[in-house]
Design a protein around this motif. Structure first.
Motif, PDB file in Angstrom:
ATOM      1  N   LYS A   1      41.276  10.318 -21.854  1.00 26.47           N
ATOM      2  CA  LYS A   1      41.452  10.116 -23.304  1.00 26.47           C
ATOM      3  C   LYS A   1      40.596   8.917 -23.689  1.00 26.47           C
ATOM      4  O   LYS A   1      40.662   7.871 -23.058  1.00 26.47           O
TER       5      LYS A   1
ATOM      6  N   LYS B   1      45.647   9.466 -16.662  1.00 27.88           N
ATOM      7  CA  LYS B   1      46.550  10.025 -15.654  1.00 27.88           C
ATOM      8  C   LYS B   1      45.697  10.627 -14.543  1.00 27.88           C
ATOM      9  O   LYS B   1      44.711  11.310 -14.809  1.00 27.88           O
TER      10      LYS B   1
ATOM     11  N   GLN C   1      43.065  13.086 -16.098  1.00 26.71           N
ATOM     12  CA  GLN C   1      43.194  13.340 -17.527  1.00 26.71           C
ATOM     13  C   GLN C   1      42.479  12.197 -18.245  1.00 26.71           C
ATOM     14  O   GLN C   1      42.762  11.029 -17.979  1.00 26.71           O
TER      15      GLN C   1
ATOM     16  N   GLU D   1      36.063  19.558 -21.502  1.00 23.66           N
ATOM     17  CA  GLU D   1      36.435  18.735 -22.649  1.00 23.66           C
ATOM     18  C   GLU D   1      37.571  19.379 -23.432  1.00 23.66           C
ATOM     19  O   GLU D   1      37.684  20.604 -23.504  1.00 23.66           O
ATOM     20  N   ASN D   2      38.410  18.519 -24.009  1.00 25.78           N
ATOM     21  CA  ASN D   2      39.499  18.929 -24.905  1.00 25.78           C
ATOM     22  C   ASN D   2      40.457  19.938 -24.267  1.00 25.78           C
ATOM     23  O   ASN D   2      41.072  20.741 -24.961  1.00 25.78           O
ATOM     24  N   THR D   3      40.556  19.911 -22.950  1.00 26.90           N
ATOM     25  CA  THR D   3      41.455  20.786 -22.211  1.00 26.90           C
ATOM     26  C   THR D   3      42.208  19.929 -21.210  1.00 26.90           C
ATOM     27  O   THR D   3      41.582  19.184 -20.442  1.00 26.90           O
ATOM     28  N   PHE D   4      43.524  20.035 -21.230  1.00 23.39           N
ATOM     29  CA  PHE D   4      44.331  19.253 -20.306  1.00 23.39           C
ATOM     30  C   PHE D   4      45.063  20.199 -19.363  1.00 23.39           C
ATOM     31  O   PHE D   4      45.766  21.100 -19.819  1.00 23.39           O
TER      32      PHE D   4
ATOM     33  N   SER E   1      47.751  21.612 -17.162  1.00 24.16           N
ATOM     34  CA  SER E   1      49.207  21.467 -17.105  1.00 24.16           C
ATOM     35  C   SER E   1      49.654  21.368 -15.644  1.00 24.16           C
ATOM     36  O   SER E   1      48.887  21.677 -14.726  1.00 24.16           O
TER      37      SER E   1
ATOM     38  N   ASP F   1      37.577  13.306 -24.104  1.00 23.15           N
ATOM     39  CA  ASP F   1      38.943  13.774 -23.887  1.00 23.15           C
ATOM     40  C   ASP F   1      38.889  15.064 -23.087  1.00 23.15           C
ATOM     41  O   ASP F   1      38.072  15.939 -23.382  1.00 23.15           O
ATOM     42  N   GLY F   2      39.780  15.190 -22.108  1.00 22.76           N
ATOM     43  CA  GLY F   2      39.814  16.425 -21.330  1.00 22.76           C
ATOM     44  C   GLY F   2      40.232  16.168 -19.901  1.00 22.76           C
ATOM     45  O   GLY F   2      40.894  15.174 -19.596  1.00 22.76           O
ATOM     46  N   SER F   3      39.840  17.081 -19.033  1.00 21.53           N
ATOM     47  CA  SER F   3      40.236  17.027 -17.625  1.00 21.53           C
ATOM     48  C   SER F   3      39.024  17.077 -16.711  1.00 21.53           C
ATOM     49  O   SER F   3      38.053  17.774 -16.994  1.00 21.53           O
TER      50      SER F   3
END
Length: 151
Positions: free
Chosen positions: A85, A91, A83, A60-63, A65, A12-14
């Motif tokens: 997940k 996305k 993005q 990781e674990n950062t999306f 904005s 998960d993350g960006s």
């Protein structure tokens, strides 16, 4: 035999891709990604199909904005953000320069009122042949490369 580079997937993350070479470390500093306990994978000067280098950042674990994506466009106007997940891209979008920035950068003009008054620096984006940022307060105009050289 062709060599293939492999970078560990994130759950998960960006993922920020298509960062111009030499901009990745500046982006890490600007967004303070290194001040978290999240796992970060960085690729610097990676080869591309056109022979130019690029940087890549996975956090990781950062999306990221939409506002951060707009700020990212200052450093990497052609960057793509994925993005992630459960190891899948949910996305994908390209960054876009907004019409103005508030409180993102400091005005390089030391005489600007934004340094001495309780106001957030504000810049208007001029997207002409050379991208320029114009200070709302002192009305001086600066090239994007000027801000990219600041550390």
């Amino acid at each position: 035999m062709q060599k293939k580079l492999q970078v560990e997937a994130i759950q998960d993350g960006s993922v920020i891709d298509h960062i111009p070479a030499q901009q990745g470390v500046k982006i890490l500093r600007f967004f303070k990604f290194t001040q978290t306990n999240e796992k970060i994978t960085i690729g610097l000067n990676l080869p591309t199909h056109n022979g130019e280098g690029k940087d890549l950042i996975k956090v990781e674990n950062t999306f990221i904005s939409d506002e951060q994506a707009n700020q990212l466009a200052l450093f990497a106007p052609d960057a793509t953000i994925n993005q992630i997940k459960d190891f899948k891209v949910v996305k994908k979008f390209k960054v876009q320069l907004p019409d103005f920035f508030i409180g993102v950068l400091s005005c390089p003009n030391s005489n600007c009122i934004s340094h001495n008054e309780p106001v957030k620096a504000r810049f208007y984006v001029n997207k002409g042949t050379e991208l320029r940022l114009k200070c709302h307060y002192c009305e001086k105009s600066f090239s994007r490369t000027f801000f990219n050289e600041l550390d």
